[in-house]
Design an enzyme around this catalytic site. Structure first.
Site, mmCIF file in Angstrom:
data_model
loop_
_atom_site.group_PDB
_atom_site.id
_atom_site.type_symbol
_atom_site.label_atom_id
_atom_site.label_comp_id
_atom_site.label_asym_id
_atom_site.label_seq_id
_atom_site.Cartn_x
_atom_site.Cartn_y
_atom_site.Cartn_z
ATOM 1 N N ILE A 93 0.831 -1.205 0.000
ATOM 2 C CA ILE A 93 0.000 0.000 0.000
ATOM 3 C C ILE A 93 0.866 1.256 0.000
ATOM 4 C CG2 ILE A 93 -1.605 1.350 1.433
ATOM 5 C CD1 ILE A 93 -2.903 -1.348 2.218
ATOM 6 N N GLU A 147 9.356 -20.614 18.705
ATOM 7 C CA GLU A 147 8.409 -21.307 19.586
ATOM 8 C C GLU A 147 7.441 -22.197 18.804
ATOM 9 O OE1 GLU A 147 6.969 -19.625 23.187
ATOM 10 O OE2 GLU A 147 8.094 -17.795 22.843
#
Length: 408
Positions: A362, A388
């Site tokens: 954008i 993780e």
């Protein structure tokens, strides 16, 4: 049990606004500098300690919020400020969760305060699980812990990698193999105090994103720690290993290992971090689209831009709801029968990558420069689908939970 709600109470709103102000006034102005320096932002951490954000008391209050929304709310606001600096502020929390998940009350009271220090003498902690040959595949872990019964000491040897605050931490929480025959169920967690001989920092990584957060290898060479540094204690460990052996013989053991217990507790929090980064990029893109003119009108007047922004906001809100649901379930003792914790981390992390990429698009050429923060946010967002538990691992966890099958 607290009822699930999507409305923050007055106290939570006050904390949210306080954190947002700190993120806007302290974290954001420092973000570009520390990203370029690729160093731990000690002055910012110290400021966080002075106002009470970087402290055991603050995180304990949020951790024990009966609605479960304290931690995800805090993570979203801090990471809205900047992911790298925020991770430096909250990185100690993963080690603290490791102690909370596996330690005794005495260990919790002894070691967690030492992880934070105070405003005049800030400390950090590191959680050390991943290894060069054992990331997602925790069963391949090679770091060993051998008990020296004569001295009541554990001897640790091995190399850990991708450790946030690794080597610079005052307290390291190290996951090691105590029974290799049990695979990932033969792991235990150990406290390695500051100044322990044999622990050293290895390679410090120069990263694509979250560059204000210190990430390094940790070398363990005949590191000796007292028996009291085994989280949970030896009696509890022996009982757990005995159960694992019995269940392994029966062909159906499901005992959780130390690393996975920590990750399960922290996955919704990681999802909240991703939501914060995604929201920050979306807000930059929205403001830009309202003010940037092409062909005599703001670019948001074009459906191609407006529809992207609509999708971005929808995905962010959906991600937040998944994170809040999982956080509420966790604090209220609800089982993740459909892997809701992994769902929240998966969807939020993928959303952060997508939304930050759309924000760059954008902004066009401006978005690709360091004059605007979305370039940094996009680099930072990439980590959420990796650390993780990668997105692939989250999908595996979800699929195994839903099917009950050992999908590989």
């Amino acid at each position: 049990m607290a009822e699930f709600t999507m409305e923050l109470n007055d106290e939570q709103k006050e904390v949210r606004d306080w954190l947002h102000g700190f993120a806007a006034d302290v974290i954001r102005p420092a973000a570009a500098e520390w990203d370029e320096r690729e160093e731990t932002p000690w002055p910012v951490i110290q400021e966080a300690a002075k106002v009470g954000i970087y402290s055991l008391d603050f995180y304990a209050q949020q951790y024990f919020d009966p609605t479960g929304l304290g931690i995800p709310m805090a993570m979203e606001e801090l990471f809205w400020g900047d992911a790298g600096i925020a991770l430096s502020i909250v990185g100690t929390g993963l080690a603290a969760v490791g102690v909370l998940a596996n330690g005794t009350e005495e260990q919790i009271g002894t070691w967690i305060p030492q992880m934070y220090g105070d405003a005049g003498d800030v400390k950090v902690a590191a959680f050390c699980s991943s290894e060069p040959d054992a990331g997602s595949d925790v069963a391949s872990m090679r770091t060993r812990a051998v008990y020296d019964e004569a001295k009541d000491e554990w001897v640790l040897n091995g190399t850990k990698t991708w450790a946030t605050n690794g080597g610079i931490a005052n307290v390291h929480v190290v996951v090691a193999v105590v029974d290799a025959e049990l695979g990932s169920k033969g792991h235990a967690s150990f406290i390695v105090p500051a100044g322990t001989p044999g622990l050293a920092q290895g390679q410090k990584f120069k990263k694509h994103g979250i560059r204000a957060s210190h990430t390094a290898e940790v070398i363990l060479d005949n590191v000796r720690v007292p028996g009291s540094c085994l989280l949970g204690g030896k009696e509890k460990l022996d009982e757990r290993l005995a159960r694992a052996r019995e269940r392994a013989k029966a062909g159906g053991e499901r005992v959780k290992n130390a690393a996975m217990a920590t990750f399960e507790a922290s996955r919704p929090a990681v999802g909240a971090m991703a939501v914060g980064t995604a929201r920050a990029a979306y807000e930059v893109a929205l403001d830009y689209a309202k003010t940037r003119e092409q062909f005599g009108r703001p670019i948001i007047d074009n459906q191609g831009v407006a529809f992207q922004l609509a999708d971005m906001r929808t995905q962010i809100d959906a991600a937040r709801l998944l994170v809040w649901r999982a956080s509420w379930m966790a604090v209220n003792g609800r089982q993740f029968t459909a892997a809701e914790g992994s769902m929240s981390k998966l969807f939020a992390s993928e959303t952060a990558k997508k939304v930050t990429g759309q924000a760059i698009q954008i902004l066009g050429g401006n978005g690709y420069t360091r004059e605007y923060p979305v370039e940094r946010m996009h680099r930072d967002a990439a980590i959420y689908t990796i650390f993780e538990g990668t997105s692939e691992i989250q999908r595996l966890v979800i699929a195994r939970t839903l099917s009950g099958m050992p999908i590989r």
